[in-house]
Design a protein around this motif. Structure first.
Motif, PDB file in Angstrom:
ATOM      1  N   THR A 137       0.849  -0.978  -0.011  1.00 25.90           N
ATOM      2  CA  THR A 137      -0.120   0.094   0.063  1.00 25.90           C
ATOM      3  C   THR A 137       0.816   1.740   0.078  1.00 25.90           C
ATOM      4  O   THR A 137       0.599   2.205  -0.915  1.00 25.90           O
ATOM      5  N   CYS A 138       2.282   1.362   0.491  1.00 24.83           N
ATOM      6  CA  CYS A 138       2.852   2.486   0.773  1.00 24.83           C
ATOM      7  C   CYS A 138       3.277   3.050  -0.369  1.00 24.83           C
ATOM      8  O   CYS A 138       3.577   3.622  -0.866  1.00 24.83           O
TER       9      CYS A 138
ATOM     10  N   SER B  99       2.525   2.178  -3.443  1.00 28.12           N
ATOM     11  CA  SER B  99       0.992   2.440  -4.043  1.00 28.12           C
ATOM     12  C   SER B  99       1.805   3.859  -5.267  1.00 28.12           C
ATOM     13  O   SER B  99       1.734   4.582  -4.758  1.00 28.12           O
ATOM     14  N   SER B 100       1.123   3.234  -6.069  1.00 28.83           N
ATOM     15  CA  SER B 100       1.237   5.437  -6.967  1.00 28.83           C
ATOM     16  C   SER B 100      -0.095   6.172  -6.055  1.00 28.83           C
ATOM     17  O   SER B 100       0.151   7.468  -6.319  1.00 28.83           O
ATOM     18  N   SER B 101      -0.283   5.765  -5.391  1.00 31.35           N
ATOM     19  CA  SER B 101      -1.538   6.813  -4.325  1.00 31.35           C
ATOM     20  C   SER B 101      -0.716   7.268  -3.502  1.00 31.35           C
ATOM     21  O   SER B 101      -0.727   8.656  -2.958  1.00 31.35           O
ATOM     22  N   MET B 102       0.184   6.288  -3.168  1.00 32.70           N
ATOM     23  CA  MET B 102       1.493   7.286  -2.055  1.00 32.70           C
ATOM     24  C   MET B 102       2.444   7.806  -2.218  1.00 32.70           C
ATOM     25  O   MET B 102       3.037   8.212  -2.955  1.00 32.70           O
ATOM     26  N   TYR B 103       3.636   6.588  -1.953  1.00 38.50           N
ATOM     27  CA  TYR B 103       5.258   6.920  -2.406  1.00 38.50           C
ATOM     28  C   TYR B 103       5.680   6.083  -3.787  1.00 38.50           C
ATOM     29  O   TYR B 103       6.458   6.275  -3.844  1.00 38.50           O
ATOM     30  N   ASN B 104       4.758   5.527  -4.746  1.00 39.16           N
ATOM     31  CA  ASN B 104       5.104   5.395  -5.936  1.00 39.16           C
ATOM     32  C   ASN B 104       6.361   4.000  -5.999  1.00 39.16           C
ATOM     33  O   ASN B 104       7.095   4.656  -7.108  1.00 39.16           O
TER      34      ASN B 104
ATOM     35  N   THR C  12      -4.571   7.038   5.893  1.00 38.65           N
ATOM     36  CA  THR C  12      -4.687   7.375   4.803  1.00 38.65           C
ATOM     37  C   THR C  12      -5.192   8.935   4.570  1.00 38.65           C
ATOM     38  O   THR C  12      -5.159   9.591   3.612  1.00 38.65           O
TER      39      THR C  12
ATOM     40  N   ASN D 202      -2.576  10.425   2.442  1.00 37.15           N
ATOM     41  CA  ASN D 202      -2.476   9.215   1.732  1.00 37.15           C
ATOM     42  C   ASN D 202       0.123   9.716   1.827  1.00 37.15           C
ATOM     43  O   ASN D 202       0.424   9.370   0.425  1.00 37.15           O
ATOM     44  N   LYS D 203       0.050  10.422   2.549  1.00 33.43           N
ATOM     45  CA  LYS D 203       1.105  10.178   3.005  1.00 33.43           C
ATOM     46  C   LYS D 203       1.892   9.923   4.895  1.00 33.43           C
ATOM     47  O   LYS D 203       2.208  10.823   5.227  1.00 33.43           O
TER      48      LYS D 203
END
Length: 269
Positions: free
Chosen positions: A184-185, A187-192, A206, A245-246
């Motif tokens: 999850t971390c 993922s593109s919505s977080m740290y990619n 989140t 998301n960070k």
């Protein structure tokens, strides 16, 4: 974009010496059990005040970072908070109080720094500071050596900023944050993909709102283990503070536990 969690302006020389590395310190949290759902508090970057004696192992370092008392003479902190390995008498550690202005505070000078071998600003964000004389009467914080405790809810605590871009706090703050999986971390919505899954661990909501921040770097993230509190993470970095998301990114202590213990032994701790 604010990434490292060290107070800007208080450690320019340290940042240069440490390849511009800096860690975020936990903002605050109370110890929790294994896997209960966590409801965000209004801040930590908005935590609540810790009570005197609640986290006796917490250390404030003069370069604008946090740390945890590993033994009577050793403080565990972040590599980005210190310079290279060697003699260092410039750091002052403050211990034993939640109020940094308290007349009851204990202070010790450093005499040696050990920075993680191979540290270059990416991963391996841990370091040891040896104190010039022992600290007695304060509990230490054991290292987490089991991946079993790398999930669940964690406590964060520190004297860092209570808002992004703010100044350090006089009183120790605490908060509770939940584990965020590597998948999850990253993922593109977080740290990619920026998280080093093998030796970094993420924690936060989140929706944001609770996090460590500048001035918290090097401080511990901890939870209840088999025999009491254990240190699961070291405040390292994140995009801003408490942004959606960070989540906060922490050095994963279980991955380095044996290496940290061996280094501490070599320093007499």
């Amino acid at each position: 974009m604010v990434r490292w969690r060290i107070l800007v302006g208080t450690a320019v020389a340290v940042l240069t010496a440490a390849a511009m590395g800096a860690t975020a310190s936990p903002a605050s949290a109370a110890p929790t059990g294994n896997g209960d759902a966590v409801v965000p508090t209004t801040n930590v970057v908005g935590g609540t005040r810790a009570t005197q004696g609640e986290f006796p192992f917490m250390v404030r370092l003069s370069m604008g970072c946090g740390g945890a008392l590993y033994s009577s003479t050793i403080v565990l902190t972040a590599a980005h908070c210190v310079g290279s390995t060697g003699t260092n008498t410039s750091i002052t550690a403050t211990l034993g109080v939640v109020d940094l202005n308290s007349t009851s505070k204990i202070t010790r000078k450093s005499n040696y720094v050990y920075r993680a071998p191979g540290y270059n600003g990416s991963g391996k964000d841990w370091a040891l500071i040896r104190l010039a004389s022992p600290v007695t009467g304060l509990a230490t914080l054991p290292l987490n050596t089991s991946s079993t405790y790398d999930t669940g809810n964690f406590t964060i605590a520190g004297w860092g900023a209570a808002t992004e871009g703010g100044s350090q706090q006089r009183y120790l703050l605490k908060a509770t944050v939940p584990f965020v999986s590597d998948a999850t971390c990253n993922s593109s919505s977080m740290y990619n993909g920026e998280i080093i899954a093998s030796n970094e661990i993420c924690a936060g909501f989140t929706a944001g709102g609770v996090d460590t921040c500048q001035g918290d770097s090097g401080g511990p993230m901890f939870r209840t283990g088999a025999s009491g509190l254990v240190q699961v993470g070291i405040v390292s970095w994140g995009d801003g503070c408490a942004r959606p998301n960070k989540p906060g990114v922490y050095t994963q202590v279980s991955y380095f536990a044996s290496t940290i213990a061996a280094a501490a032994t070599s320093l007499g701790g």
